[in-house]
Design a protein around this motif. Structure first.
Motif, PDB file in Angstrom:
ATOM      1  N   ARG A 113      11.870   9.797  -2.220  1.00  8.59           N
ATOM      2  CA  ARG A 113      11.051   8.643  -1.863  1.00  8.59           C
ATOM      3  C   ARG A 113       9.608   8.938  -2.205  1.00  8.59           C
ATOM      4  N   GLY A 115       6.490   6.756  -2.259  1.00 10.85           N
ATOM      5  CA  GLY A 115       5.920   5.450  -1.973  1.00 10.85           C
ATOM      6  C   GLY A 115       7.032   4.417  -1.897  1.00 10.85           C
ATOM      7  N   ASN A 116       6.911   3.369  -2.713  1.00 12.75           N
ATOM      8  CA  ASN A 116       7.949   2.339  -2.765  1.00 12.75           C
ATOM      9  C   ASN A 116       9.022   2.648  -3.800  1.00 12.75           C
ATOM     10  N   ASP A 117       8.865   3.761  -4.518  1.00 13.37           N
ATOM     11  CA  ASP A 117       9.808   4.102  -5.589  1.00 13.37           C
ATOM     12  C   ASP A 117      10.909   5.020  -5.079  1.00 13.37           C
TER      13      ASP A 117
END
Length: 294
Positions: A113, A115-117
């Motif tokens: 993980r 961040g948002n990725d």
């Protein structure tokens, strides 16, 4: 497809239309119809099997099984279909890639993980980036089948659970009085008779499933709605040999006719199945057949 399609700009209306409707992209549209039919052919029995298993679990005398069956029915039925489709597919896809990542790339040190990725090694990707296109399409279709089956399996479970409870208790007690075991009573008395009570609900569920197939585009599957929108949009000579205005209304009208025809055929088949199942049964349908034959 036709020999006279070499120069569409020189064709009159009907030859032009014949060439237009047989282009490669239109073949993809026709293939998407088969995709929808295949989805229904696979999903319906799988969802019915899941529903039967969970309805049986909800009736179980074993508490954990009973809790699981009732919780599955309540949770999945309580979540909007679109929200479940968007969440579950992403969660399932990332769950598979996570497990593959742990097995295939133990030397990986970076966080998954970021961040948002969601970042995994290339070997863990599902499917692999260099995999043939048909593998990508098959994988997406498989996710769609699993998602549809889980969603509509919960509705089927609720219908079957109610149908099992609708079988007269006196018939169960009679079977027990004849010395049948609980297993024999379930398979020889309860299950054969519950279908009469379940079929109306399952019929509605089948029609709802048909109407839900346009949600395939949410799962990344190029379905009928996707191609109707793509082909019906305005096309200019710069981008196609068959330029036309905004024809989406006509494409979606064709989809409307397709779904109405499919629904009508389904209703005819289900009505005949209901007539067959109610023959000789102590139900309103069975009584009507006896009076008609008298």
């Amino acid at each position: 497809m036709f020999s006279f399609c070499t120069d569409p700009s020189t064709l009159s209306t009907w030859p032009w239309m014949a060439c237009y409707l047989t282009t490669g992209v239109h073949m993809s549209l026709y293939l998407s119809v088969l995709t929808v039919l295949l989805l229904l052919a696979i999903t319906a029995p799988v969802a019915l099997g899941i529903g039967f298993a969970c309805a049986s679990a909800a009736r179980s005398e074993i508490a954990p099984l009973r809790w699981f069956g009732k919780a599955y029915i309540a949770i999945v039925r309580g979540v909007p279909d679109i929200a479940f489709f968007l969440f579950f597919v992403i969660a399932l896809d990332q769950g598979v890639e996570y497990l593959r990542h742990k097995m295939l790339c133990p030397e990986w040190t970076e966080p998954i993980r970021q961040g948002n990725d969601f970042v995994v090694c290339q070997a863990a990707k599902m499917p692999l980036g260099n995999a043939p296109q048909w593998i990508h399409e098959t994988y997406g279709f498989s996710l769609a089948v699993i998602t549809f089956a889980l969603v509509y399996g919960a509705f089927a479970a609720n219908v079957l659970y109610g149908a099992m409870r609708a079988v007269p208790r006196a018939q169960i007690e009679t079977a027990e009085a004849y010395g049948m075991t609980q297993r024999q009573t379930f398979w020889r008395v309860l299950v054969p008779q519950m279908w009469v009570y379940a079929l109306p609900g399952l019929s509605n569920l089948w029609l709802i499933l048909i109407k839900a197939t346009p949600l395939l585009f949410l799962l990344g599957v190029e379905d009928i709605v996707y191609w109707a929108r793509e082909l019906g949009g305005t096309k200019t000579p710069r981008f196609t040999d068959y330029p036309h205005g905004d024809w989406r209304m006509w494409y979606f009208l064709a989809l409307l006719i397709f779904y109405l025809a499919f629904t009508r055929i389904s209703e005819i088949v289900l009505d005949r199945l209901m007539t067959r199942l109610t023959r000789g049964q102590a139900t309103a349908g069975g009584e009507a057949q006896r009076k008609a034959a008298a």
